[in-house]
Design an enzyme around this catalytic site. Structure first.
Site, mmCIF file in Angstrom:
data_model
loop_
_atom_site.group_PDB
_atom_site.id
_atom_site.type_symbol
_atom_site.label_atom_id
_atom_site.label_comp_id
_atom_site.label_asym_id
_atom_site.label_seq_id
_atom_site.Cartn_x
_atom_site.Cartn_y
_atom_site.Cartn_z
ATOM 1 N N ARG A 292 32.107 50.158 52.614
ATOM 2 C CA ARG A 292 32.469 50.693 51.737
ATOM 3 C C ARG A 292 30.988 51.611 51.434
ATOM 4 O O ARG A 292 31.461 52.898 50.769
ATOM 5 C CB ARG A 292 32.395 49.717 50.711
ATOM 6 N N CYS A 359 57.623 54.587 43.265
ATOM 7 C CA CYS A 359 59.049 53.792 42.623
ATOM 8 C C CYS A 359 58.377 52.206 42.711
ATOM 9 O O CYS A 359 59.173 51.356 43.390
ATOM 10 C CB CYS A 359 60.716 53.427 43.821
ATOM 11 N N GLU A 360 57.621 52.423 42.065
ATOM 12 C CA GLU A 360 56.923 50.798 41.693
ATOM 13 C C GLU A 360 55.988 50.559 40.560
ATOM 14 O O GLU A 360 55.391 51.946 39.968
ATOM 15 C CB GLU A 360 55.896 50.476 42.714
ATOM 16 N N TYR A 388 38.540 52.477 52.294
ATOM 17 C CA TYR A 388 39.825 51.620 52.640
ATOM 18 C C TYR A 388 40.656 52.664 50.954
ATOM 19 O O TYR A 388 42.041 51.576 50.242
ATOM 20 C CB TYR A 388 39.722 50.478 51.275
HETATM 21 C C1 LIG Z 1 34.749 44.666 56.176
HETATM 22 C C2 LIG Z 1 33.613 44.353 56.693
HETATM 23 C C3 LIG Z 1 32.749 44.761 57.317
HETATM 24 C C4 LIG Z 1 32.565 45.384 55.474
HETATM 25 O O1 LIG Z 1 32.108 45.436 54.336
HETATM 26 P P1 LIG Z 1 32.184 46.195 53.413
HETATM 27 O O2 LIG Z 1 32.060 45.356 52.006
HETATM 28 O O3 LIG Z 1 32.942 47.458 52.922
HETATM 29 O O4 LIG Z 1 30.500 46.419 53.340
HETATM 30 C C5 LIG Z 1 31.095 43.926 57.838
HETATM 31 N N1 LIG Z 1 31.361 43.295 58.681
HETATM 32 C C6 LIG Z 1 32.921 42.756 58.349
HETATM 33 C C7 LIG Z 1 33.008 41.537 59.678
HETATM 34 C C8 LIG Z 1 33.836 43.018 57.446
HETATM 35 O O5 LIG Z 1 34.547 42.453 58.439
#
Ligand SMILES: *Cc1c(COP(=O)(O)O)cnc(C)c1O
Length: 429
Positions: A292, A359-360, A388
């Site tokens: 993220r 439609c939600e 995401y």
């Molecule tokens: C999703 C995930 C991340 C990344 O998480 P963020 O919150 O997007 O930084 C890192 N390591 C693993 C194993 C994950 O599943």
């Protein structure tokens, strides 16, 4: 709305990203449209790389690709010299086809299929993060048959509770991910992997959750793992690496007070090095996995406004030409976003609920946002949608998936085509 990266607005209210204005982007590519500020993506990649480093240990940044992955994104990460996380054969195949240096790929997942493991071996995936004993046996058998070796980490659950949404907590003791550090059987599993010649067992991995704004849980994760490493040494087990996951929170709205990553990442790696030194542990590499925080603020979604609606109770809706099909996070996690009317300025502000076209009843992207009064055909830009959203998008209601563009220095380039109606029926028989 807070402006991120290269985002600007002229005196008439027209917003530009990467030097390209949103009206031009709409005319060229249509809406809804995912727009990525390419310079900001590159700057983020370099910030991680330059901040998470230390003379005494190799700091490795593995971008968690599930946040946003296309061929272009994989190439950008590869060109920046970072590593990458994948969590399915689809993600693995995408980075392979992008020409990613496969030695820098880490394969995660709590239920990798035999087929996925075989593909990882075939494509020379650099590392597999084992999740459970069944997977250990599956991978060991596959490697034995081919007389091959694989670098592995084992995902453990350190039982650290963090303040975030329940669905994105991953290290509570009843989580579906990894083996519990507290469980006695974990030591046996670690020994079993350590003694298996098919594996080059580099260390443990623990990812504690997502959208975390506190620093403390990350430090706690490091100290918990290192203490455990010390215990393992009494069993004759020595690891050269450690993987402490991602989960760094970002700014979506004014309520978010994210960690200053530039400062924090340096402190985190310093803390790890001094802790390891204190415990007399010798480590060669430490991995972090930001998803993220790499992409979210660099992405925005552009929509065209349709009608507005005032309900008898006084609630005012503004309708857009996308919704939960291109951004399911509001329905899934009660996520909040900021938005702006991006093609003009006027003095009238109104409080709107931004509703999609699906439609939600839950298809709302923001329950209450102050916007310039809008009319049909205005453009609405929602910020910080880089993570995401495209990767979680669907064809619900048979909406076509939007296009994705990268913008930089006055140029735009299409990196994912908009789906067509024929794409939608292309798999139907
Ligand atoms: C999703 C995930 C991340 C990344 O998480 P963020 O919150 O997007 O930084 C890192 N390591 C693993 C194993 C994950 O599943």
């Amino acid at each position: 709305m807070k402006f991120h990266g290269t985002m600007t607005q002229d005196k008439d209210g027209l917003v530009s990203i990467g030097g390209v204005d949103v009206q031009t982007l709409k005319e060229t590519y249509g809406t809804p449209l995912y727009i990525y500020d390419e310079k900001m993506l590159e700057d983020n990649a370099m910030m991680f790389k330059n901040s998470f480093k230390h003379d005494a240990i190799q700091g490795i940044v593995a971008y968690a690709s599930k946040a946003f992955l296309t061929l272009a994104m994989a190439r950008l990460i590869n060109d920046a010299g970072l590593s990458i996380d994948v969590a399915s054969e689809g993600e693995l195949y995408t980075v392979y086809k992008a020409g990613f240096d496969m030695s820098r790929v880490y394969f995660h997942g709590n239920n990798k299929t035999p087929h996925e493991l075989a593909l990882a071996i075939e494509l020379k995936c650099g590392h597999i993060i084992l999740d459970n004993e069944h997977e250990v046996d599956l991978l060991s058998d596959l490697l034995s048959e081919q007389s091959k070796q694989m670098n592995v980490y084992l995902r453990v659950n350190p039982g650290i509770d963090v303040l975030t949404h329940d669905y994105i907590k991953t290290s509570k003791l009843d989580s579906k991910f990894g083996v519990g550090l507290e469980e006695a059987s974990t030591i046996d599993l670690i020994k079993k992997i350590y003694e298996n010649d098919n594996f080059n067992f580099k260390g443990l991995h623990a990812h504690i959750g997502s959208q975390i704004h506190q620093e403390e849980p990350f430090f706690e994760n490091v100290s918990t793992l290192l203490k455990y490493y010390k215990t393992l040494e009494t069993h004759g087990i020595h690891f050269s690496g450690i993987n402490i996951g991602g989960g760094f929170g970002i700014y979506y709205t004014k309520d978010d007070k994210p960690i200053d990553l530039k400062v924090f990442l340096k402190n985190l790696i310093d803390y790890l090095v001094s802790n390891a030194k204190y415990l007399d542990l010798k480590l060669d590499e430490v991995i972090i996995e930001p998803g993220r925080s790499m992409v979210s603020n660099a992405g925005s979604t552009l929509y065209t406004v349709g009608s507005t609606k005032l309900t008898p109770s006084g609630k005012e809706y503004i309708f857009i030409d996308g919704g939960m099909s291109d951004n399911p996070r509001v329905a899934l996690y009660q996520a909040e976003y900021e938005a702006i009317i991006a093609n003009r300025n006027n003095t009238e502000y109104k409080s709107y609920a931004i509703a999609g076209k699906l439609c939600e009843s839950g298809d709302i992207l923001s329950h209450d946002t102050l916007l310039n009064e809008a009319s049909p055909d205005d453009l609405l830009l929602m910020s910080s949608t880089g993570a995401y959203t495209y990767s979680m998008s669907s064809n619900y209601n048979r909406l076509t998936r939007p296009a994705v563009v990268f913008v930089k220095e006055g140029q735009s380039r299409l990196v994912v085509k908009r789906q067509t109606l024929d794409d939608l029926i292309g798999w139907d028989l």
